[in-house]
Enzyme design. Structure first.
Site, PDB file in Angstrom:
ATOM      1  N   GLY B 147      12.973 -83.689  29.351  1.00  0.00           N
ATOM      2  CA  GLY B 147      12.466 -83.118  30.603  1.00  0.00           C
ATOM      3  C   GLY B 147      12.903 -81.688  30.839  1.00  0.00           C
ATOM      4  N   CYS B 148      12.816 -81.281  32.106  1.00  0.00           N
ATOM      5  CA  CYS B 148      12.989 -79.869  32.480  1.00  0.00           C
ATOM      6  C   CYS B 148      14.387 -79.329  32.193  1.00  0.00           C
ATOM      7  CB  CYS B 148      12.697 -79.686  33.969  1.00  0.00           C
ATOM      8  SG  CYS B 148      11.010 -80.062  34.421  1.00  0.00           S
TER       9      CYS B 148
END
Lengths: 253, 362
Positions: B147-148
């Site tokens: 993810g981010c």
């Protein structure tokens, strides 16, 4: 508390009192005082047993403003030094403690700038304010950013552009001081001012104060976003949890 | 409390530096209004997500409209878009990163590719090695699905490898083709995602070389991770029919904000630093709420977050590479002075908060 050349610092319980002390120069602000004030802000910020910082002047003067005699035409003050002053004022304005300015006597230029950065501002009837920098040919620092928020733009223009002096009572009427009293009652007023701020909820203080400081600068939507983030933090703080536990207990008992 | 030795107290005090960052985005840029138009969306509950002024434009690989509207896309279309996007933008970002130093792919010793917006096997590193001429013995690893936050999760091993092998070159590539993870089903859940994420790729070159000084880039002094396991379900991919659809919980931005002090205090504390010692903040542009929450929990200002805010405004949330876009904006601004300190923060699923301490000392 550490010793400073231009500040007398005392700690009594959870209250630190810093007294501006340059008796031979009418408490004028020089580089040493700027460094001392910066050091004080860091020291107070790092002290976990302090809830309140009081700023006052030694004798019958708060501060006569910037010490122009400390500079020479060859070695003038540069904007880097000015920036350092503003950083210190900002640190005072955002300190994670309550801050109180207690003004007796002259409070000129930089002295008045310090007062504007404090949470509570009180004075005696002998207090005398002046922001005369524009009259002299320079600027009253970021007081240009702060003062209109206390007293309104029209009054701010009047004070800053004429450089006129105004008394403690006038400062109270303008909205710059919270309360004013006779000198003999000043200690009692300071004590009641501190008591009115306590108890100390550091999270709520910082969140609430920051929102108030920024309330003129943002759109409703941006401000709402900030408010929700700040409130989320408060609702998840230890003090709020205790409050809820207490409310539950009170209800069942 | 976990015992931890500050790495900057090691015998060799020099640490690897981020010596170059290059980025790339798809050629087409859309305003939020254009996207609403292309999706033919009129439901006010959905269009309001696109109306926030915190995002103005995003670069996206949207398909060509049919009769003015975006056609329905198959899972294969989305998967192809991820691979094509990665192999189009990856090389541009890598070239933008390497060229200023006169380097080419064959000079690279460690190659790490990060993506959460598509699944490739063989991985992106393998495809790029074939397409760009990395050496056949390049040490590759692909980080998928973190993810981010993953940009810092990738930077950490690259930093460790280059620190242990001074002079060797580590290249990290964050490839996020978020438009390959769009699901359009007229629900509010997908509207949040479709209005927020943009496509972008960022490459960072890391090396530990005594000839580099502070002007080349900051030393990476230390990392600190933090996972909020209670929030494991708050940001996740889940199957929506045949497609993976990203879900973002409503309150997770504030929960992340509420925990950000934990890793930051550990990171700064063991390096004998205070928040006030940090000159530059390089923060992931996750979205308006999480930026507000970090601002208010760490006492940061809009000025501290200016690059985070401007990357969000011009690109949307670029996932793992976003913080490198902010880093490049900070560099271009020209305000960094010798001896300055910086902190990078990325956050994402897990819920994770990743932090790194940067130093522009010589």
């Amino acid at each position: 508390m550490k010793d400073y050349e231009t500040l007398i610092v005392n700690k009594k319980g959870n209250v630190v009192t810093a007294t501006i002390h340059r008796p031979n120069s009418k408490n004028a602000i020089d580089i040493q005082m700027l460094n001392d004030l910066s050091g004080l802000m860091e020291q107070v910020e790092d002290s976990h047993d302090v809830d309140v910082l009081v700023l006052q002047g030694d004798g019958d003067i708060f501060s006569s403003g910037i010490d122009l005699s400390a500079f020479s035409p060859e070695k003038t003050l540069d904007v880097h030094g000015i920036h350092k002053w503003e950083k210190m004022c900002r640190q005072l304005e955002r300190l994670d403690k309550f801050t109180v300015a207690a003004v007796n006597g002259d409070c000129i230029g930089g002295g008045a700038q310090l007062v504007l950065a404090c949470d509570a501002r009180i004075g005696t009837t002998k207090a005398k304010f002046q922001l005369n920098e524009v009259k002299l040919g320079f600027l009253p620092g970021m007081a240009t950013f702060r003062i209109a928020k206390y007293i309104g733009l029209g009054r701010a223009k009047n004070l800053i552009l004429t450089g006129k002096t105004f008394t403690g009572s006038e400062a109270q009427q303008l909205g710059m001081l919270d309360e004013v009293c006779e000198y003999k009652d000043f200690d009692a007023l300071l004590e009641s001012t501190i008591n009115s701020l306590l108890p100390f909820n550091p999270v709520a203080l910082q969140m609430g104060r920051r929102l108030l400081n920024e309330c003129y600068a943002e759109t409703y939507e941006d401000f709402l976003g900030d408010f929700l983030a700040a409130q989320h933090r408060c609702l998840n703080s230890e003090s709020f949890k205790k409050l809820v536990i207490k409310a539950k207990k009170d209800q069942t008992s | 409390m976990i015992a931890h030795t500050p790495p900057n107290q090691n015998a060799v005090s020099r640490r690897p530096r981020i010596v170059s960052v290059g980025t790339a985005n798809p050629p087409r840029r859309y305003t939020q209004d254009e996207i609403i138009e292309l999706f033919g969306e009129t439901d006010k509950r959905i269009t309001r997500f696109f109306k926030s002024h915190h995002i103005k434009t995003r670069h996206l690989y949207l398909p060509d409209p049919v009769n003015g509207k975006i056609p329905n896309e198959s899972n294969q279309d989305l998967s192809d878009r991820h691979m094509n996007g990665a192999l189009e933008l990856g090389p541009i970002a890598i070239e933008n990163c390497l060229k200023p130093l006169g380097l080419s792919p064959e000079d690279i010793d460690y190659l790490c590719c990060i993506s959460s917006t598509g699944f490739l096997c063989p991985g992106i590193t393998a495809h790029l090695t074939k397409n760009m001429g990395f050496r056949d013995n390049v040490h590759r690893f692909d980080i998928l699905g973190m993810g981010c936050n993953a940009g810092l999760n990738g930077m950490r091993p690259i930093t460790g490898l280059t620190h242990a092998n001074s002079g060797k070159l580590g290249l990290m590539l964050c490839v996020e083709i978020c438009s390959a993870a769009y699901v359009y089903n007229k629900s509010l859940v997908t509207a949040v995602v479709n209005s927020l994420f943009g496509d972008g790729v960022a490459a960072a070159l890391i090396r530990d070389d005594q000839s580099d000084d502070w002007q080349r880039g900051p030393q990476i002094l230390d990392f600190e991770s933090y996972i909020i396991t209670d929030a494991i379900g708050t940001m996740r991919f889940e199957l929506e029919g045949s497609k993976q659809s990203f879900f973002l919980d409503r309150d997770i931005p504030y929960v992340l904000g509420n925990h950000v002090e934990n890793p930051i205090n550990r990171l700064l504390g063991r390096n004998n630093l205070k928040l006030r010692d940090i000159n530059h903040w390089v923060v992931h542009s996750g979205g308006r709420k999480v930026i507000d929450a970090i601002k208010y929990n760490l006492g940061l200002t809009n000025h501290d977050m200016r690059h985070t805010l401007s990357v969000l405004k011009n690109y949307g949330n670029l996932s793992s590479g976003a913080f490198l876009f902010s880093y490049n904006e900070l560099r271009r601004e020209g305000v960094i002075r010798e001896g300055d300190l910086g902190v990078a923060i990325t956050m994402g699923p897990g819920a994770s908060i990743e932090t790194a301490l940067l130093s522009w000392k010589s």
